[in-house]
Design an enzyme around this catalytic site. Sequence first.
Site, PDB file in Angstrom:
ATOM      1  N   ASP A   1      37.641  -7.793  -2.774  1.00  0.00           N
ATOM      2  CA  ASP A   1      37.504  -8.669  -1.365  1.00  0.00           C
ATOM      3  C   ASP A   1      36.150  -8.798  -0.734  1.00  0.00           C
ATOM      4  OD1 ASP A   1      38.531  -9.698   0.906  1.00  0.00           O
ATOM      5  OD2 ASP A   1      40.259  -9.231   0.388  1.00  0.00           O
TER       6      ASP A   1
ATOM      7  N   HIS B   1      33.983 -11.263  -2.458  1.00  0.00           N
ATOM      8  CA  HIS B   1      34.166 -12.342  -1.815  1.00  0.00           C
ATOM      9  C   HIS B   1      32.983 -12.711  -0.977  1.00  0.00           C
ATOM     10  CE1 HIS B   1      38.845 -12.402  -2.586  1.00  0.00           C
ATOM     11  NE2 HIS B   1      38.277 -12.396  -3.571  1.00  0.00           N
TER      12      HIS B   1
END
Length: 397
Positions: free
Chosen positions: A222, A245
């Site tokens: 993430d 991310h």
Amino acid sequence: MANPVMSLILLFLSIVSIFLSSVSMADNAIFNVVQMGAKPNGKTDSTMSFLNAWKAACGSTKPATIIVPLGRYLVKQAHFRGKCNNKAITFRIDGTLLAPSNYNVIGNAGNYWLLFEGVDGVSIRGGNLDGRGAALWACKASSNNRPSGATNLAFVNSNNVAITGLTSLNSQMFHIVINGCNKVKVQAVKVLASGNSPNTDGIHVQLSSEVSILKTKIHTGDDCISIGPGTTNLWIQEIACGPGHGISIGSLGKDFKEAGVQNVTVKSVIFKNTQNGVRIKSLGRPSTGFVKNIIFQHTTMINVQNPIVIDQNYCPDNINCPGQVSGVKISDVTYGDIHGSSATEVAVKFDCSKGNPCKGIKLENVHLTYKNQLPAQASCDNVALTTSGLVQPDNCL
Ligand SMILES: *[C@@H]1O[C@H](CO)[C@@H](O)[C@H](O)[C@H]1NC(C)=O
């Protein structure tokens, strides 16, 4: 034949070193978790020894060091609470702390594995924290009915914290959380989890000021770094991010009444094979929140899907975003010296709020290509932009 002068010098040096070490012992209380019963075998539950070492260090009126020797220590949920009798406690970790192999043991209970709360002057030096999250990630992929999982390491309502040389592995959820803190320095840390692991943000900061994150490598599933409401005076420098991310301010606007994000500097970052580079995102709904005085500088993008993003229409599952208008006000964001390659054609995307257009967005020497050879595109909605130097893509300027 031994040289008598040499032997004398050596004797002198060893006396000096004994003298120096006894002086440093004298003004520092030392607590070794193994001497307090912890077993470095990876199997015996050593939680109580860690908590007892903390209790002794926290109760000490002089500076204290907790030593965790080489080896693997099974530790269940451990909460290290202040307030303490001294303001200099160091955890010197040479070994590895292992979470229980059954993810339910820490995954359900309060969402933290190792939590420091209400402490002042705590440093963590070295060590590996292995959250053993892989089994939980796999279950999350196949069913909704699973615990959300625990964060490997959190500092909550704490001041003057240093985390140096630590490696966080396979956290069930976020790796490191800094929430409600003032003056935190994270340096030379490594975060490692699979690029497919869900919700494994590397470092999450919120409601905190004067936090710096330096020389850190993050490889996760993430956000490498996520920045929540109420973050001010945050400094991020020399980060390698990917997979992951990217570095995100947000999601903001979860609550109607929400503290803003202010004075964040992100510089000298390499993003490699990430979903995003530098991102600001807010939910498309009313909020008192804001984002201002942000600098993203000296950044290299290597095969990044969305290198520069402002997304104010974020609405997971399309629930609770009436009219899709974000109340979060974004202003004074500078992107300087950002170059490299986008994996998609749109390398710059400003999708700002219809009700609160982004103001004072500056691009200075931004040069991004599509897959290293083709011209990339920019997409701009509800944004007031200025540029200086060479800016590519330039189609919405
Ligand atoms: C912004 O934050 C940095 C630390 O990251 C600090 O040194 C600087 O003084 C802050 N600037 C303002 C205007 O508060």
